[in-house]
Design an enzyme around this catalytic site. Sequence first.
Site, short mmCIF file in Angstrom:
data_model
loop_
_atom_site.label_atom_id
_atom_site.label_comp_id
_atom_site.label_asym_id
_atom_site.label_seq_id
_atom_site.Cartn_x
_atom_site.Cartn_y
_atom_site.Cartn_z
N SER A 134 0.81 -1.21 0.00
CA SER A 134 0.00 0.00 0.00
C SER A 134 0.85 1.27 0.00
CB SER A 134 -0.96 -0.05 1.19
OG SER A 134 -2.02 0.85 1.01
N ASP A 145 9.85 6.24 -9.90
CA ASP A 145 9.33 6.82 -11.14
C ASP A 145 9.91 8.21 -11.42
OD1 ASP A 145 7.84 4.56 -11.48
OD2 ASP A 145 5.90 5.49 -11.03
N LYS A 159 -0.46 -4.59 -3.24
CA LYS A 159 -1.79 -4.18 -2.77
C LYS A 159 -2.16 -2.80 -3.29
CE LYS A 159 -2.94 -3.24 1.63
NZ LYS A 159 -3.12 -3.42 3.03
#
Length: 177
Positions: A134, A145, A159
């Site tokens: 999460s 990223d 998740k």
Amino acid sequence: NIELIIERPFDIGEVNVPVTRGEIPIFSIDAQIMLNKEVGYIKINRFSYQSHLEFKAAATELQRLGSKKLIIDVRDNPGGSLKSVVDICDELLENGKNIVYTKGENDRETYNSRNDGDFKDMDLVVLTNQNSASASEILAGALQDNDKAVIVGRRTFGKGLVQAVLKLKDDSRINLT
């Protein structure tokens, strides 16, 4: 205040013990240490509403001690507050970088860094494992990223869920994942 009565099976009588209620703080940061003269280490066990403040204090102290590089350990971290992880990412990224977006059936909400973070110039490594889930995945993903961190470890849990509390007309609420 309450009083516990403890029966002792191998002794005669009872022992009365007064107990005073109190708050038990649960901290998000398990460890903050300098590994050498330039590398600091922070272990985050969950993302609670205080995690951002705890992280900022820990990273500030490590930076004061000379840390130019930071290892953020989210192994076995099940996640937690989206706001908290967004605020931590905000401390680590330059202004305007995408952190995460949530997409529902009819809407999309984007979270970008709002300013140049206090720790944006530090080299970062994020440690993950199969129990990093999460919010931990959001932290690792946002930093990776944006070419800000190297991710080291095992594949994460996968998740990546976000929950929203929706208020209904009768003032009840529903938690939507």
